[in-house]
Design an enzyme around this catalytic site. Structure first.
Site, PDB file in Angstrom:
ATOM      1  N   HIS A 127       0.839  -1.201   0.000  1.00  0.00           N
ATOM      2  CA  HIS A 127       0.000   0.000   0.000  1.00  0.00           C
ATOM      3  C   HIS A 127       0.872   1.248   0.000  1.00  0.00           C
ATOM      4  O   HIS A 127       1.759   1.385   0.840  1.00  0.00           O
ATOM      5  CB  HIS A 127      -0.922   0.019   1.231  1.00  0.00           C
ATOM      6  CG  HIS A 127      -2.156  -0.807   1.057  1.00  0.00           C
ATOM      7  ND1 HIS A 127      -3.334  -0.505   1.692  1.00  0.00           N
ATOM      8  CD2 HIS A 127      -2.397  -1.917   0.315  1.00  0.00           C
ATOM      9  CE1 HIS A 127      -4.264  -1.391   1.342  1.00  0.00           C
ATOM     10  NE2 HIS A 127      -3.718  -2.263   0.518  1.00  0.00           N
TER      11      HIS A 127
ATOM     12  N   LYS B 150       0.975  -0.001  15.018  1.00  0.00           N
ATOM     13  CA  LYS B 150       2.358  -0.080  15.485  1.00  0.00           C
ATOM     14  C   LYS B 150       2.663  -1.307  16.340  1.00  0.00           C
ATOM     15  O   LYS B 150       3.829  -1.655  16.528  1.00  0.00           O
ATOM     16  CB  LYS B 150       2.697   1.187  16.301  1.00  0.00           C
ATOM     17  CG  LYS B 150       2.766   2.435  15.456  1.00  0.00           C
ATOM     18  CD  LYS B 150       3.968   2.421  14.531  1.00  0.00           C
ATOM     19  CE  LYS B 150       3.773   3.252  13.285  1.00  0.00           C
ATOM     20  NZ  LYS B 150       3.814   2.478  12.069  1.00  0.00           N
TER      21      LYS B 150
ATOM     22  N   TYR C 230       3.882   6.719  10.143  1.00  0.00           N
ATOM     23  CA  TYR C 230       3.020   5.585   9.798  1.00  0.00           C
ATOM     24  C   TYR C 230       3.825   4.472   9.114  1.00  0.00           C
ATOM     25  O   TYR C 230       3.640   3.287   9.430  1.00  0.00           O
ATOM     26  CB  TYR C 230       1.876   6.040   8.882  1.00  0.00           C
ATOM     27  CG  TYR C 230       0.794   4.999   8.705  1.00  0.00           C
ATOM     28  CD1 TYR C 230       0.834   4.095   7.646  1.00  0.00           C
ATOM     29  CD2 TYR C 230      -0.266   4.892   9.620  1.00  0.00           C
ATOM     30  CE1 TYR C 230      -0.145   3.122   7.486  1.00  0.00           C
ATOM     31  CE2 TYR C 230      -1.254   3.920   9.466  1.00  0.00           C
ATOM     32  CZ  TYR C 230      -1.184   3.048   8.402  1.00  0.00           C
ATOM     33  OH  TYR C 230      -2.155   2.085   8.262  1.00  0.00           O
TER      34      TYR C 230
ATOM     35  N   TYR D 221      -9.236   5.729   7.442  1.00  0.00           N
ATOM     36  CA  TYR D 221      -9.363   6.066   8.864  1.00  0.00           C
ATOM     37  C   TYR D 221     -10.377   7.203   8.966  1.00  0.00           C
ATOM     38  O   TYR D 221     -10.174   8.266   8.378  1.00  0.00           O
ATOM     39  CB  TYR D 221      -8.025   6.541   9.440  1.00  0.00           C
ATOM     40  CG  TYR D 221      -6.972   5.468   9.598  1.00  0.00           C
ATOM     41  CD1 TYR D 221      -6.202   5.047   8.511  1.00  0.00           C
ATOM     42  CD2 TYR D 221      -6.731   4.886  10.839  1.00  0.00           C
ATOM     43  CE1 TYR D 221      -5.226   4.064   8.660  1.00  0.00           C
ATOM     44  CE2 TYR D 221      -5.752   3.900  10.998  1.00  0.00           C
ATOM     45  CZ  TYR D 221      -5.017   3.507   9.901  1.00  0.00           C
ATOM     46  OH  TYR D 221      -4.057   2.523  10.049  1.00  0.00           O
TER      47      TYR D 221
ATOM     48  N   PRO E 152      -4.256   0.389  18.581  1.00  0.00           N
ATOM     49  CA  PRO E 152      -3.952  -0.063  17.212  1.00  0.00           C
ATOM     50  C   PRO E 152      -4.154   1.028  16.142  1.00  0.00           C
ATOM     51  O   PRO E 152      -3.878   0.792  14.981  1.00  0.00           O
ATOM     52  CB  PRO E 152      -4.916  -1.223  16.995  1.00  0.00           C
ATOM     53  CG  PRO E 152      -5.912  -1.159  18.077  1.00  0.00           C
ATOM     54  CD  PRO E 152      -5.342  -0.355  19.186  1.00  0.00           C
TER      55      PRO E 152
HETATM   56  P1  FAS Z   1       1.529 -11.902  21.485  1.00  0.00           P
HETATM   57  O1  FAS Z   1       0.560 -11.517  22.563  1.00  0.00           O
HETATM   58  O2  FAS Z   1       1.089 -11.935  20.071  1.00  0.00           O
HETATM   59  O3  FAS Z   1       2.105 -13.369  21.782  1.00  0.00           O
HETATM   60  C1  FAS Z   1       2.424 -13.758  23.111  1.00  0.00           C
HETATM   61  C2  FAS Z   1       2.406 -15.266  23.190  1.00  0.00           C
HETATM   62  O4  FAS Z   1       2.851 -15.637  24.496  1.00  0.00           O
HETATM   63  C3  FAS Z   1       1.004 -15.840  23.020  1.00  0.00           C
HETATM   64  O5  FAS Z   1       1.002 -16.858  22.046  1.00  0.00           O
HETATM   65  C4  FAS Z   1       0.657 -16.382  24.412  1.00  0.00           C
HETATM   66  O6  FAS Z   1      -0.102 -17.578  24.349  1.00  0.00           O
HETATM   67  C5  FAS Z   1       2.029 -16.645  24.998  1.00  0.00           C
HETATM   68  N1  FAS Z   1       2.030 -16.587  26.464  1.00  0.00           N
HETATM   69  C6  FAS Z   1       1.428 -15.662  27.252  1.00  0.00           C
HETATM   70  N2  FAS Z   1       1.653 -15.938  28.552  1.00  0.00           N
HETATM   71  C7  FAS Z   1       2.422 -17.073  28.586  1.00  0.00           C
HETATM   72  C8  FAS Z   1       2.971 -17.862  29.626  1.00  0.00           C
HETATM   73  N3  FAS Z   1       2.787 -17.543  30.905  1.00  0.00           N
HETATM   74  N4  FAS Z   1       3.683 -18.969  29.292  1.00  0.00           N
HETATM   75  C9  FAS Z   1       3.888 -19.282  27.985  1.00  0.00           C
HETATM   76  N5  FAS Z   1       3.392 -18.588  26.945  1.00  0.00           N
HETATM   77  C10 FAS Z   1       2.667 -17.488  27.260  1.00  0.00           C
HETATM   78  N6  FAS Z   1      -1.409  -4.528  16.499  1.00  0.00           N
HETATM   79  C11 FAS Z   1      -1.500  -3.856  15.345  1.00  0.00           C
HETATM   80  O7  FAS Z   1      -0.473  -3.376  14.857  1.00  0.00           O
HETATM   81  N7  FAS Z   1      -2.724  -3.703  14.715  1.00  0.00           N
HETATM   82  C12 FAS Z   1      -3.881  -4.250  15.222  1.00  0.00           C
HETATM   83  O8  FAS Z   1      -4.951  -4.106  14.651  1.00  0.00           O
HETATM   84  C13 FAS Z   1      -3.829  -4.981  16.426  1.00  0.00           C
HETATM   85  N8  FAS Z   1      -4.949  -5.560  16.952  1.00  0.00           N
HETATM   86  C14 FAS Z   1      -4.864  -6.241  18.145  1.00  0.00           C
HETATM   87  C15 FAS Z   1      -6.002  -6.844  18.738  1.00  0.00           C
HETATM   88  C16 FAS Z   1      -5.896  -7.515  19.964  1.00  0.00           C
HETATM   89  C17 FAS Z   1      -7.132  -8.145  20.582  1.00  0.00           C
HETATM   90  C18 FAS Z   1      -4.657  -7.605  20.628  1.00  0.00           C
HETATM   91  C19 FAS Z   1      -4.536  -8.304  21.963  1.00  0.00           C
HETATM   92  C20 FAS Z   1      -3.521  -7.029  20.052  1.00  0.00           C
HETATM   93  C21 FAS Z   1      -3.608  -6.354  18.807  1.00  0.00           C
HETATM   94  N9  FAS Z   1      -2.496  -5.772  18.194  1.00  0.00           N
HETATM   95  C22 FAS Z   1      -2.557  -5.079  17.026  1.00  0.00           C
HETATM   96  C23 FAS Z   1      -1.224  -5.884  18.793  1.00  0.00           C
HETATM   97  C24 FAS Z   1      -0.673  -7.239  18.434  1.00  0.00           C
HETATM   98  O9  FAS Z   1      -0.651  -7.392  17.072  1.00  0.00           O
HETATM   99  C25 FAS Z   1       0.645  -7.356  19.130  1.00  0.00           C
HETATM  100  O10 FAS Z   1       1.428  -6.194  18.930  1.00  0.00           O
HETATM  101  C26 FAS Z   1       1.414  -8.563  18.716  1.00  0.00           C
HETATM  102  O11 FAS Z   1       0.610  -9.690  18.921  1.00  0.00           O
HETATM  103  C27 FAS Z   1       2.678  -8.603  19.558  1.00  0.00           C
HETATM  104  O12 FAS Z   1       3.238  -9.838  19.394  1.00  0.00           O
HETATM  105  P2  FAS Z   1       3.952 -10.580  20.619  1.00  0.00           P
HETATM  106  O13 FAS Z   1       4.821  -9.619  21.336  1.00  0.00           O
HETATM  107  O14 FAS Z   1       4.519 -11.813  20.023  1.00  0.00           O
HETATM  108  O15 FAS Z   1       2.778 -10.936  21.663  1.00  0.00           O
HETATM  109  C1  PHB Z   2      -6.120  -4.145  10.659  1.00  0.00           C
HETATM  110  O1  PHB Z   2      -6.191  -4.400   9.443  1.00  0.00           O
HETATM  111  O2  PHB Z   2      -6.448  -4.988  11.544  1.00  0.00           O
HETATM  112  C2  PHB Z   2      -5.602  -2.796  11.103  1.00  0.00           C
HETATM  113  C3  PHB Z   2      -5.044  -1.958  10.165  1.00  0.00           C
HETATM  114  C4  PHB Z   2      -4.582  -0.714  10.574  1.00  0.00           C
HETATM  115  C5  PHB Z   2      -4.682  -0.338  11.897  1.00  0.00           C
HETATM  116  C6  PHB Z   2      -5.233  -1.197  12.844  1.00  0.00           C
HETATM  117  C7  PHB Z   2      -5.696  -2.440  12.447  1.00  0.00           C
HETATM  118  O3  PHB Z   2      -4.231   0.881  12.298  1.00  0.00           O
END
Ligand code: FAS
Ligand code: PHB
Length: 390
Positions: free
Chosen positions: A72, A297, A385, A201, A293
């Site tokens: 994009h 980032k 961004y 957005y 989100p």
């Molecule tokens: P993660 O949380 O992805 O992974 C952590 C892992 O550790 C999991 O698999 C978990 O099972 C494991 N774990 C936890 N506790 C443990 C323990 N005690 N023992 C062993 N394993 C354990 N970011 C964006 O940029 N855009 C978005 O739209 C966006 N939407 C999101 C929506 C939600 C609901 C959430 C929660 C996050 C969102 N994020 C978004 C942020 C997300 O993408 C995170 O930045 C990303 O998952 C970070 O990756 P990790 O640091 O690997 O953590």
């Molecule tokens: C998504 O596609 O899930 C998404 C994209 C941009 C954002 C947040 C979420 O800023």
């Protein structure tokens, strides 16, 4: 068992770090408390910075992203019934972002780890880091009714916001900074073509909305909702109606609706834990920081943490130097805080707060109007961004 690095967490940060270490000949084991299927069932981020894409390539797991991802060059802001395109490519000297779901990134990394002989232990219960203040840390976990121990040189806490790693250092000088937002994001996924070929957005007096996608046939939409709202308060029709209310008429008319195949509400917070290193234990990704989100980032900050930590571990084992691991926390936090600021700014500019009111709405619209007419202001938004340099 003994290894060089134990990685707690098999999300994108744990898997990316594990693969880079494996490729560099540094032995590592990934532990997660849930199953692979559970991890792949989570719908999360959708936008990758070039730095994340380069790390995925460096890990050897980037091929499908290039085949199926959507590069994009810009996105749209809508406000006051208007649409304004931010030309990321033009404003940043040719940079762009890649639209490719975090679920796919995680699957590609899991598949590549399996193909390259990486050791991953899923459904490991009560994972706990030990003795990371000294030079001989170890991790214990329970599986199949037995307690297991893995001796190692380092522990990477890639276990997310609710993980055990940050909790293990809560009384070791950890300092936390947090802002919880008074609203959430209600998100759906639907097998319908996106309303536009780029993200939209939307600032609206009814609240924020975001039009995103996972492919040219699968859309990802969000609307700001009350913090105490519940998914079962929202039929699909109610969601589509609210989304269209928050878009300019010409965009609203083009929305293709369809049944939701995923529907969930995510809370929004800004959070940073300092420092990100405690002896031989490192906090990585969501274990150390959370962003709303809005600025896309979260996943991308996990990538830059991995980059800094991998550099440190590679130098430790290769050149027998501690310099880069000693610098990890300070280098990672410098980039984290700038992304926290950007995500906080974009969230404040695009969302309806309880105190926004009529004056506040005008202030937001004036800021977006200024952005749309100022190359300097648009360039600042664009360079944040696409991702600031590592
Ligand atoms: P993660 O949380 O992805 O992974 C952590 C892992 O550790 C999991 O698999 C978990 O099972 C494991 N774990 C936890 N506790 C443990 C323990 N005690 N023992 C062993 N394993 C354990 N970011 C964006 O940029 N855009 C978005 O739209 C966006 N939407 C999101 C929506 C939600 C609901 C959430 C929660 C996050 C969102 N994020 C978004 C942020 C997300 O993408 C995170 O930045 C990303 O998952 C970070 O990756 P990790 O640091 O690997 O953590
Ligand atoms: C998504 O596609 O899930 C998404 C994209 C941009 C954002 C947040 C979420 O800023």
């Amino acid at each position: 068992m003994r290894t060089q690095v134990v990685i707690i967490g098999s999300g994108p940060s744990g898997l990316l770090l594990g693969q880079l270490l494996t490729n560099a000949g540094i032995d590592n084991v990934v532990l997660d408390r849930v199953s692979q299927d559970y991890i792949l069932g989570r719908i999360r981020a959708g936008v990758l910075e070039e730095g994340m894409c380069q790390l995925l390539d460096q890990s050897g797991a980037g091929a499908r992203m290039h085949r199926e991802g959507l590069p994009h060059d810009g996105f749209e802001l809508t406000f006051s019934g208007r649409r304004h395109r931010i030309d990321l490519h033009g404003l940043t000297g040719g940079k762009r972002v890649m639209v490719y779901g975090q679920t796919e990134v995680t699957k590609d990394l899991m598949d590549h780890r399996a193909a390259t002989g990486g050791v991953s232990i899923y459904e490991a219960e009560n994972v706990a880091p030990h003795d990371f203040d000294g030079a001989s840390p170890y991790v214990t976990y329970e599986k199949d009714g037995k307690t297991h121990r893995i001796d190692c040189d380092f522990i990477a806490g890639c276990d997310g916001y609710h993980g055990v790693s940050r909790k293990s250092v809560a009384d070791k000088g950890l300092e936390e900074f947090e802002r919880v937002y008074p609203f959430g994001w209600l998100g759906i996924v639907s097998e319908v073509p996106p309303v536009s070929h780029e993200l939209i957005y939307a600032n609206h007096e009814r609240g924020f909305a975001l039009c995103s996608m996972r492919s040219t046939t699968r859309s990802r939409y969000y609307v700001q909702c009350a913090l105490d709202d519940r998914v079962d308060n929202w039929s699909d029709d109610a969601f589509w109606d609210e989304l269209r209310r928050r878009l300019p008429a010409e965009a609203a008319e083009k929305v293709t609706t369809g049944p939701s195949i995923e529907k969930s509400i995510a809370p929004l917070r800004s959070f940073v834990a300092e420092p990100m290193r405690f002896g031989r234990l490192f906090l990585v990704g969501d274990a150390a920081h959370i962003v709303p989100p809005t600025g896309a980032k979260g996943l991308n900050l996990a990538a830059s943490d991995v980059h800094y930590l991998f550099e440190g571990l590679q130098e430790f084992y290769g050149e027998k130097s501690n310099a880069a691991i000693d610098a990890y926390s300070q280098r990672a936090l410098a980039r984290v805080w700038k992304a926290e600021r950007f995500s906080w700014w974009m969230t404040n500019t695009m969302h309806r707060f309880p105190e926004t009111g009529r004056f506040g709405q005008r202030m937001q619209e004036a800021e977006l109007d200024y952005l749309s007419q100022s190359e300097a202001a648009s360039r600042s938004l664009a360079e944040n961004y696409v991702g600031l340099p590592y």
